[in-house]
Scaffold this motif. Structure first.
Motif, short mmCIF file in Angstrom:
data_model
loop_
_atom_site.label_atom_id
_atom_site.label_comp_id
_atom_site.label_asym_id
_atom_site.label_seq_id
_atom_site.Cartn_x
_atom_site.Cartn_y
_atom_site.Cartn_z
N GLY A 199 0.78 -1.23 0.00
CA GLY A 199 0.00 0.00 0.00
C GLY A 199 0.81 1.28 0.00
N ALA A 202 0.74 4.44 -2.53
CA ALA A 202 -0.04 5.66 -2.36
C ALA A 202 0.83 6.82 -1.89
CB ALA A 202 -1.19 5.44 -1.39
N ASP A 228 -5.99 1.96 -0.28
CA ASP A 228 -4.80 2.75 -0.60
C ASP A 228 -4.97 3.50 -1.91
OD1 ASP A 228 -2.98 2.18 1.65
OD2 ASP A 228 -3.12 0.11 0.94
N ARG A 231 -6.24 6.74 -0.98
CA ARG A 231 -5.18 7.64 -0.51
C ARG A 231 -4.38 8.25 -1.66
NH1 ARG A 231 -1.00 6.56 2.40
NH2 ARG A 231 -0.69 4.36 1.86
#
Length: 333
Positions: A199, A202, A228, A231
């Protein structure tokens, strides 16, 4: 005729090679096509597994002949069909029956193939190409200077998304799981390529965009990446979840979209963006034109006979990269 049938859902063992199937009829509104090539897709595996058993969007039911993408030549036209004639070269997707020597296809699902496009290329490109086309043109509406993040960018649809976004003039961020796959994404035109990194992609996207995030995220991974992806997206940006290879997100509270920056989240399906014959032809024309211009490369992983379909289905389930395979039905066309 020969055909690959399923009478029940399950693993590749439920696939049946039948050699005594009657040739389909060109019923009203349908066209009988002599199949030259058929694509082999994850969607075929999902059909066999029963994931569309209750689908309204894709109402394929047992028993059925597998294969939702193909290309060939028109043999007969049914009553009411006026826009196709015997001898026409055609391709189609999201109409089942391509794993056979002949298929009866709704005329509204067919597109003509330019003479310069071989049957195998047409069969390898119309489903994934049409999918990428509607995602880029109709949903994301990318333009010059747009920014986008494409997950699984070395996959079959991912590679086409990268090439279409590049052709438009968008800035492309790409993710994949290995360095080799990232090299594929870069070769297709991605400006930035990074691994998922649990993740942390991001954070890298945010850093590269001065904290803003991208305009659009194309997420075919699902559970492992979706939050993510939020984000990585800018305030009031768009997240397109068009697949869920890592599993479905079943615990999403809409308030999360507000907390992430008043995001828009959509889960589209190709069938709703292929509603009529002119739309099908328009998307196919765009894909075939890009191929002829050299702006879109479609790699064919391999060519197989009907007798090898079970083997290829097993390979797909083992997650080998065969998303752009083509099954040869008849080498004489």
């Amino acid at each position: 005729m020969k055909a690959i049938m399923i009478d029940s859902y399950g693993d590749a063992g439920v696939l049946q090679l039948r050699t005594d199937m009657p040739r389909p009829q060109a019923t009203p509104g349908h066209v009988l096509v002599r199949v030259a090539s058929a694509g082999i897709n994850f969607m075929d595996v999902h059909t066999r597994q029963g994931k569309y058993a209750k689908s309204v969007t894709y109402p394929v039911r047992l028993p059925c002949t597998l294969g939702m993408e193909g290309a060939g030549v028109v043999e007969e036209v049914g009553a009411g069909v006026t826009n196709f004639s015997p001898g026409d070269r055609v391709a189609w997707c999201i109409a089942w029956g391509a794993y056979a020597e002949y298929a009866s296809i709704p005329a509204a699902r067919l597109a003509r193939i330019p003479d310069a496009i071989p049957y195998d290329v047409a069969a390898a490109s119309i489903f994934q190409g049409s999918t990428a086309h509607y995602l880029v043109e109709d949903i994301a509406r990318l333009g010059p200077g747009s920014t986008c993040l494409i997950h699984a960018a070395s996959g079959s649809i991912g590679q086409i998304l990268v090439q279409m976004a590049k052709r438009i003039g968008a800035e492309i961020f790409a993710t994949s799981s290995t360095a080799d796959k990232l090299a594929v994404a870069r070769a297709r035109g991605a400006h930035h390529a990074m691994e998922y990194d649990d993740g942390r992609f991001a954070d890298r996207v945010r850093d590269a965009t001065g904290g803003a995030g991208v305009d659009v995220v194309f997420d075919s991974v699902g559970k492992a990446t979706l939050r993510d992806s939020f984000r990585a997206c800018r305030t009031r940006g768009l997240v397109i979840n068009y697949g869920n290879v890592s599993g479905s997100v079943t615990d999403l509270d809409p308030i999360e979209l507000g907390e992430a920056g008043s995001l828009f989240l959509t889960r589209p399906r190709l069938a709703d963006h292929m509603a009529d014959g002119p739309t099908v032809q328009r998307r196919a024309d765009a894909v075939f034109a890009a191929i002829q211009e050299g702006a879109l490369t479609i790699d064919i992983e391999g060519r197989y006979e009907l007798e090898q379909v079970q083997q290829v289905h097993n390979r797909i389930e083992n997650r080998l990269q065969v998303g752009k395979s083509v099954l040869w039905i008849d080498r004489t066309l």
